[in-house]
Design an enzyme around this catalytic site. Structure first.
Site, short mmCIF file in Angstrom:
data_model
loop_
_atom_site.label_atom_id
_atom_site.label_comp_id
_atom_site.label_asym_id
_atom_site.label_seq_id
_atom_site.Cartn_x
_atom_site.Cartn_y
_atom_site.Cartn_z
N HIS A 48 0.83 -1.21 0.00
CA HIS A 48 0.00 0.00 0.00
C HIS A 48 0.86 1.26 0.00
O HIS A 48 0.39 2.33 -0.35
CB HIS A 48 -1.00 0.00 1.16
CG HIS A 48 -0.44 0.14 2.53
ND1 HIS A 48 -0.05 -0.93 3.30
CD2 HIS A 48 -0.21 1.24 3.29
CE1 HIS A 48 0.38 -0.51 4.48
NE2 HIS A 48 0.31 0.81 4.49
N ASP B 168 0.01 -7.49 0.67
CA ASP B 168 0.47 -6.15 1.01
C ASP B 168 2.00 -6.12 0.95
O ASP B 168 2.68 -5.92 1.94
CB ASP B 168 -0.03 -5.72 2.38
CG ASP B 168 0.11 -4.20 2.59
OD1 ASP B 168 0.57 -3.51 1.64
OD2 ASP B 168 -0.24 -3.71 3.67
N SER C 119 1.98 -3.93 8.01
CA SER C 119 0.83 -3.58 7.18
C SER C 119 -0.16 -2.70 7.94
O SER C 119 -0.48 -1.60 7.51
CB SER C 119 0.13 -4.84 6.69
OG SER C 119 -1.06 -4.53 6.02
N GLY D 158 2.98 5.46 9.86
CA GLY D 158 4.37 5.81 9.62
C GLY D 158 5.28 4.60 9.73
O GLY D 158 6.38 4.60 9.20
N SER E 51 4.46 1.69 8.49
CA SER E 51 4.17 0.81 7.35
C SER E 51 5.43 0.43 6.59
O SER E 51 6.27 1.29 6.30
CB SER E 51 3.22 1.48 6.37
OG SER E 51 1.89 1.21 6.69
#
Length: 371
Positions: free
Chosen positions: A229, A251, A346, A329, A331
């Site tokens: 993402h 993801d 994720s 942040g 991720s």
């Protein structure tokens, strides 16, 4: 405070959020910390992991260190016995003291498990029965702000339903869960399970902040495997261009690293690093660490595997659920256990965080972890 109840009663919990956010890398070039006394663990990671174990399990520091020293071998025992005994087992996990536990369906298999040095737990539902229950739940039209995952500790599939659940057929989903009996446990959560990309304060591409995942290579070129993402949202990062994105469903994504620096070590945000020398599947009960640009180094344990999260952008499947702290942040950041890489950050909930298994991303892009 939360109260978890078995069966199909409900549990109060907060919702899950995707964690997009920043340039501060999960992997950075920094001095490697000195030996910690726990093989594969840097001093800082061992310190964090021991502190989390002491606080969560009430064990001594010496007991916590021993759990960490033995858990990699114990996790491999759970995996090996599952492969050897096949459908006579129904998953496994590490208990609070890090010991291997294998779910079995009969007394003869239990004896084989004990002979191999693991604890055998007699359960009612086979792996096939639980997989069938999860598949049945996932065949109902997707309901946003719900998740479905496997809990081997209770020998159940867990359906988490947010109070913001919308779309699809929520009533039908709950009726389906009820028909599946004690193979399914339903938990209630609060708030939305939503995409959360931070803008403005980031210094990566397009004002979006994410954390670097794992440095890898292929054919002499360095790449970063990251959250899909993140790479779907941004085409050009300050470390290089996005080269692929698989989101939703998965993801994971790929960034071509053009910085000239790609060490196989995780930044601990204190000037030291943790070397990553291999990757492996996660095991329920395994003590883990997470590095990300917002919450930096945090520790916890694996709670569930094979989790499907129904974000508003679509379902993401086969995630790892932990109780390590993560926030927007983080991720793309690293989930690891000592020197073993496990996953890519994720999403999050209150007290939970979710990770894409790193092995799938490595395989999809044909890249190898940097050492």
């Amino acid at each position: 405070m939360r109260k978890i109840v078995t069966g199909r009663r409900f549990v109060a919990r907060s919702a899950i959020t995707l964690l997009a956010g920043a340039t501060a890398a999960g992997f950075l070039a920094a001095p490697v910390a000195s030996a910690s006394g726990i093989d594969g663990y840097s001093t800082e990671v061992a310190k964090s992991a021991v502190a989390e174990l002491v606080a969560s399990e009430g064990v001594s520091r010496a007991e916590a260190a021993e759990i960490l020293r033995t858990q990699d071998a114990n996790a491999r025992t759970v995996s090996r016995l599952g492969e050897e005994l096949g459908d006579r087992t129904a998953g496994g996990y590490l208990d609070a003291k890090g010991k291997p536990v294998v779910n079995v369906l009969d007394a003869a298999t239990a004896e084989r498990v004990r002979a191999s040095g693991a604890e055998a737990k007699l359960v009612r539902h086979s792996t096939q029965a639980l997989a069938s229950a999860q598949s049945t739940l996932e065949s109902v039209p997707a309901v946003t702000h719900t998740s479905i995952g496997l809990d081997p500790k209770t020998n159940q599939v867990v359906l988490s339903v947010s109070d913001a659940a919308t779309g699809g057929d929520l009533a039908g989903l709950l009726r389906t869960a009820d028909r599946l009996g004690d193979r399914v446990r339903v938990e209630r959560v609060t708030g939305e399970m939503r995409l959360a990309i931070y803008n403005g304060e980031a210094i990566t591409g397009g004002g979006t902040r994410c954390s670097v995942g794992f440095n890898t290579n292929k054919g002499g070129q360095n790449y970063i495997v990251d959250a899909g993402h993140c790479t779907r949202a941004v085409s050009q990062w300050n470390v290089g261009p996005s080269q692929g994105a698989s989101f939703p469903t998965n993801d994971y994504g790929l960034i071509r690293n053009t910085t000239g620096s790609a060490p196989g070590a995780v930044s601990l945000y204190n000037g030291s690093t943790q070397k990553i020398s291999s990757h492996a599947p996660a095991t329920v009960g395994q003590r883990i660490q997470k590095s990300g640009s917002t919450t930096r180094l945090t520790s916890g344990s694996v709670q569930r595997l094979n989790v499907t999260v129904n974000y508003s952008e679509g379902a993401v499947h086969e995630l790892i659920q932990t109780n390590a702290l993560a926030n927007p942040g983080d991720s793309g950041g690293c989930l690891f256990s000592g020197s073993v890489g496990l996953g890519i950050t994720s999403g999050k909930g209150s007290g939970t965080s979710y990770y894409q298994p790193v092995a799938e991303a490595l395989s999809a892009y044909g890249v190898t972890l940097n050492n």
